[in-house]
Design a protein around this motif. Structure first.
Motif, PDB file in Angstrom:
ATOM      1  N   VAL A   1       0.839  -1.203   0.000  1.00  0.00           N
ATOM      2  CA  VAL A   1       0.000   0.000   0.000  1.00  0.00           C
ATOM      3  C   VAL A   1       0.871   1.249   0.000  1.00  0.00           C
ATOM      4  N   ARG A   2       1.955   1.205   0.780  1.00  0.00           N
ATOM      5  CA  ARG A   2       2.846   2.366   0.862  1.00  0.00           C
ATOM      6  C   ARG A   2       3.450   2.699  -0.501  1.00  0.00           C
ATOM      7  N   GLN A   3       3.812   1.697  -1.283  1.00  0.00           N
ATOM      8  CA  GLN A   3       4.378   1.944  -2.608  1.00  0.00           C
ATOM      9  C   GLN A   3       3.374   2.622  -3.532  1.00  0.00           C
ATOM     10  N   GLU A   4       2.097   2.295  -3.366  1.00  0.00           N
ATOM     11  CA  GLU A   4       1.068   2.879  -4.219  1.00  0.00           C
ATOM     12  C   GLU A   4       0.748   4.323  -3.845  1.00  0.00           C
ATOM     13  N   LEU A   5       1.242   4.765  -2.700  1.00  0.00           N
ATOM     14  CA  LEU A   5       0.936   6.117  -2.234  1.00  0.00           C
ATOM     15  C   LEU A   5       2.064   7.098  -2.516  1.00  0.00           C
ATOM     16  N   ASP A   6       2.964   6.750  -3.416  1.00  0.00           N
ATOM     17  CA  ASP A   6       4.021   7.669  -3.832  1.00  0.00           C
ATOM     18  C   ASP A   6       3.520   8.565  -4.955  1.00  0.00           C
ATOM     19  N   CYS A   7       3.883   9.845  -4.892  1.00  0.00           N
ATOM     20  CA  CYS A   7       3.605  10.771  -5.987  1.00  0.00           C
ATOM     21  C   CYS A   7       4.586  10.483  -7.120  1.00  0.00           C
ATOM     22  N   GLN A   8       4.087  10.379  -8.346  1.00  0.00           N
ATOM     23  CA  GLN A   8       4.930  10.034  -9.484  1.00  0.00           C
ATOM     24  C   GLN A   8       5.699  11.228 -10.045  1.00  0.00           C
TER      25      GLN A   8
ATOM     26  N   VAL B   1      -4.278  15.424  -4.698  1.00  0.00           N
ATOM     27  CA  VAL B   1      -5.400  15.746  -5.583  1.00  0.00           C
ATOM     28  C   VAL B   1      -5.484  14.642  -6.631  1.00  0.00           C
ATOM     29  N   THR B   2      -6.703  14.294  -7.019  1.00  0.00           N
ATOM     30  CA  THR B   2      -6.931  13.251  -8.015  1.00  0.00           C
ATOM     31  C   THR B   2      -7.499  13.889  -9.275  1.00  0.00           C
ATOM     32  N   LEU B   3      -6.837  13.681 -10.396  1.00  0.00           N
ATOM     33  CA  LEU B   3      -7.250  14.258 -11.672  1.00  0.00           C
ATOM     34  C   LEU B   3      -8.327  13.391 -12.320  1.00  0.00           C
ATOM     35  N   PRO B   4      -9.031  13.902 -13.339  1.00  0.00           N
ATOM     36  CA  PRO B   4     -10.102  13.120 -13.979  1.00  0.00           C
ATOM     37  C   PRO B   4      -9.629  11.787 -14.548  1.00  0.00           C
ATOM     38  N   CYS B   5      -8.357  11.684 -14.906  1.00  0.00           N
ATOM     39  CA  CYS B   5      -7.847  10.421 -15.442  1.00  0.00           C
ATOM     40  C   CYS B   5      -7.668   9.366 -14.361  1.00  0.00           C
TER      41      CYS B   5
ATOM     42  N   PHE C   1      -1.647  13.054  -7.332  1.00  0.00           N
ATOM     43  CA  PHE C   1      -0.350  13.692  -7.135  1.00  0.00           C
ATOM     44  C   PHE C   1      -0.439  14.632  -5.941  1.00  0.00           C
ATOM     45  N   CYS C   2       0.728  15.062  -5.459  1.00  0.00           N
ATOM     46  CA  CYS C   2       0.742  16.141  -4.473  1.00  0.00           C
ATOM     47  C   CYS C   2       0.195  17.409  -5.129  1.00  0.00           C
ATOM     48  N   ARG C   3      -0.530  18.198  -4.356  1.00  0.00           N
ATOM     49  CA  ARG C   3      -1.053  19.442  -4.920  1.00  0.00           C
ATOM     50  C   ARG C   3       0.083  20.332  -5.421  1.00  0.00           C
ATOM     51  N   VAL C   4       1.144  20.427  -4.637  1.00  0.00           N
ATOM     52  CA  VAL C   4       2.281  21.253  -5.037  1.00  0.00           C
ATOM     53  C   VAL C   4       2.846  20.777  -6.368  1.00  0.00           C
ATOM     54  N   CYS C   5       2.927  19.469  -6.560  1.00  0.00           N
ATOM     55  CA  CYS C   5       3.500  18.919  -7.791  1.00  0.00           C
ATOM     56  C   CYS C   5       2.607  19.193  -8.996  1.00  0.00           C
ATOM     57  N   VAL C   6       1.283  19.076  -8.822  1.00  0.00           N
ATOM     58  CA  VAL C   6       0.360  19.349  -9.928  1.00  0.00           C
ATOM     59  C   VAL C   6       0.473  20.805 -10.365  1.00  0.00           C
TER      60      VAL C   6
ATOM     61  N   CYS D   1      -2.426  15.723 -17.380  1.00  0.00           N
ATOM     62  CA  CYS D   1      -1.877  14.867 -16.330  1.00  0.00           C
ATOM     63  C   CYS D   1      -0.370  14.724 -16.521  1.00  0.00           C
ATOM     64  N   PRO D   2       0.435  14.926 -15.489  1.00  0.00           N
ATOM     65  CA  PRO D   2       1.890  14.793 -15.639  1.00  0.00           C
ATOM     66  C   PRO D   2       2.337  13.379 -15.993  1.00  0.00           C
ATOM     67  N   LEU D   3       1.474  12.370 -15.763  1.00  0.00           N
ATOM     68  CA  LEU D   3       1.873  10.984 -15.996  1.00  0.00           C
ATOM     69  C   LEU D   3       1.404  10.475 -17.354  1.00  0.00           C
ATOM     70  N   CYS D   4       0.105  10.614 -17.651  1.00  0.00           N
ATOM     71  CA  CYS D   4      -0.436  10.059 -18.896  1.00  0.00           C
ATOM     72  C   CYS D   4      -0.759  11.127 -19.935  1.00  0.00           C
ATOM     73  N   ARG D   5      -0.593  12.406 -19.585  1.00  0.00           N
ATOM     74  CA  ARG D   5      -0.836  13.544 -20.478  1.00  0.00           C
ATOM     75  C   ARG D   5      -2.310  13.701 -20.852  1.00  0.00           C
ATOM     76  N   ALA D   6      -3.201  13.027 -20.154  1.00  0.00           N
ATOM     77  CA  ALA D   6      -4.631  13.192 -20.434  1.00  0.00           C
ATOM     78  C   ALA D   6      -5.049  14.607 -20.060  1.00  0.00           C
ATOM     79  N   PRO D   7      -5.724  15.326 -20.955  1.00  0.00           N
ATOM     80  CA  PRO D   7      -6.096  16.714 -20.647  1.00  0.00           C
ATOM     81  C   PRO D   7      -7.230  16.768 -19.625  1.00  0.00           C
ATOM     82  N   PHE D   8      -7.251  17.818 -18.847  1.00  0.00           N
ATOM     83  CA  PHE D   8      -8.409  18.094 -17.993  1.00  0.00           C
ATOM     84  C   PHE D   8      -8.810  19.542 -18.228  1.00  0.00           C
ATOM     85  N   TYR D   9     -10.110  19.758 -18.330  1.00  0.00           N
ATOM     86  CA  TYR D   9     -10.620  21.015 -18.857  1.00  0.00           C
ATOM     87  C   TYR D   9     -10.993  21.995 -17.751  1.00  0.00           C
ATOM     88  N   TYR D  10     -10.088  22.181 -16.836  1.00  0.00           N
ATOM     89  CA  TYR D  10     -10.217  23.235 -15.840  1.00  0.00           C
ATOM     90  C   TYR D  10      -8.817  23.562 -15.358  1.00  0.00           C
ATOM     91  N   ASP D  11      -8.685  24.727 -14.768  1.00  0.00           N
ATOM     92  CA  ASP D  11      -7.367  25.156 -14.317  1.00  0.00           C
ATOM     93  C   ASP D  11      -6.915  24.333 -13.121  1.00  0.00           C
TER      94      ASP D  11
END
Length: 377
Positions: free
Chosen positions: A8-15, A25-29, A33-38, A48-58
């Motif tokens: 579980v701990r490994q899955e809770l790392d910010c990429q 924060v959880t993106l639509p995809c 990620f950490c809020r600071v990182c997003v 999305c910094p990982l999969c590049r899926a767009p999200f249509y809000y700031d």
């Protein structure tokens, strides 16, 4: 640590930062990620910094994943606290726990300043509309760090002793390209020690400002006689002294007018903060009922009279100069007395705009006098 918990701990790392998620924060995809990182990544990647899926809000409008955050805190409290300390040392977030903690002296910290021709009190909710490019940039910077900014009256923003209030940002709603509605709440007061420009907006070196401790400001506690009929009767008699004098109509409710006029000594000068606060609370209950009155009731019941005085100031005072003077006062008792003088002061006989202006000017004069007296003491 068990094998399941380690997985579980490994899955809770910010990429992005490869560390434990902090304020996730959880993106639509579906990626978190950490809020600071997003917010940092949004300056370079519109998606999305990982999969590049767009999200249509700031990215500023991303809401915190409260369930994920509470899970991380409950499973890994020590590591989450270490992560917070690491970000504080980097300057990515403001050590608000330290700022909020009462101490022996003022705490110094740095924060961006937002000048506006208004005054907000601690505990008051306030909405900002931000659209200027420099303040949009400032908003991005504070959202990726402390989620706080300093509000200072624009008439004294460049004064080194200006008094303002720290605003906590609750949420940000985009309303157009580079336009945001920012919902905030006043947290604590500060005094500006110095300031400098950073990327076209002001950043101040601030110190916390608190009311000075005063003697005999609390009601009887259980150990001091609460529950004792004699002690409670004495407190009630002290409170009822505000009701001596002639009656006059104010709005839809009948309030009491003290014997002394505003030009004379304060009618509440010999009353404790507890007595004045309860009389003001009774007046507010009669004239209006909202969340601020309820919050003031809780503050008075818990003997947090400084907090109650700011909530009552928000409800009773509207003109900016008087609000600024009340904000600058460092005596809870003086602030409550000033409010009582405004409510139960001698009614003006003139009518119309001139009457309102005269009353406002008289109020500011009394506030100046009371603040000067408080300063000399």
């Amino acid at each position: 640590m068990s094998r399941e918990l380690a997985h579980v701990r490994q899955e809770l790392d910010c990429q992005v930062c490869l560390s434990l998620l902090f304020d996730p924060v959880t993106l639509p995809c579906g990626h978190s990620f950490c809020r600071v990182c997003v917010l940092r990544a949004s300056d370079h990647v519109h998606g999305c910094p990982l999969c590049r899926a767009p999200f249509y809000y700031d990215a500023l409008g991303c809401a915190s994943s409260t369930v994920l955050r509470s899970t991380i805190v409950s499973l890994f409290p020590a590591e989450y606290a270490a992560r917070r300390q690491e970000l504080e040392e980097e300057g990515a977030i403001l050590p608000l726990d330290e700022v909020d903690r009462p101490g022996d002296g003022p705490i110094v910290f740095s924060l961006p300043l937002f000048p506006l021709n208004c005054v907000v009190f601690p505990g008051e909710k306030f909405q900002l509309f931000i659209f200027e490019p420099r303040y949009v940039l400032m908003l991005k910077h504070v959202m990726r760090s402390s989620r706080c900014l300093g509000l200072v009256n624009s008439t004294c923003v460049r004064d080194t002793n200006a008094v303002g209030v720290l605003l906590r940002i609750e949420n940000v709603a985009p309303v157009g390209p580079h336009r945001f509605l920012v919902n905030t709440v006043g947290a604590l007061r500060f005094r500006v020690r110095s300031f400098h420009e950073c990327e076209s907006y002001l950043v101040g070196m601030l110190e916390t400002l608190r009311d000075t401790p005063e003697q005999c400001e609390t009601e009887p506690t259980l150990s001091q006689g609460r529950g004792n009929p004699g002690a409670e009767a004495t407190a009630r008699e002290e409170s009822e002294r505000l009701h001596l004098g002639e009656q006059h109509e104010s709005g839809t409710a009948t309030v009491s007018c003290p014997v002394q006029t505003p030009e004379q000594a304060s009618p509440c000068a010999e009353l404790s903060s507890a007595a004045v606060a309860r009389q003001l609370l009774d007046y507010l209950r009669t004239n209006q009922r909202n969340s601020y009155v309820t919050a003031a009731e809780r503050a008075v019941d818990s003997q947090a009279y400084d907090e109650a005085s700011f909530l009552m100031s928000h409800l009773l005072v509207r003109d900016v100069p008087s609000r600024q003077l009340l904000l600058e006062m460092t005596s809870t008792r003086s602030r409550l007395q000033a409010l009582a003088q405004m409510v139960w002061g001698k009614p003006q006989r003139a009518s119309g705009t001139a009457s309102m202006q005269g009353r406002s000017s008289s109020m500011r004069g009394r506030l100046h006098q009371m603040r000067s007296t408080c300063t000399t003491q």
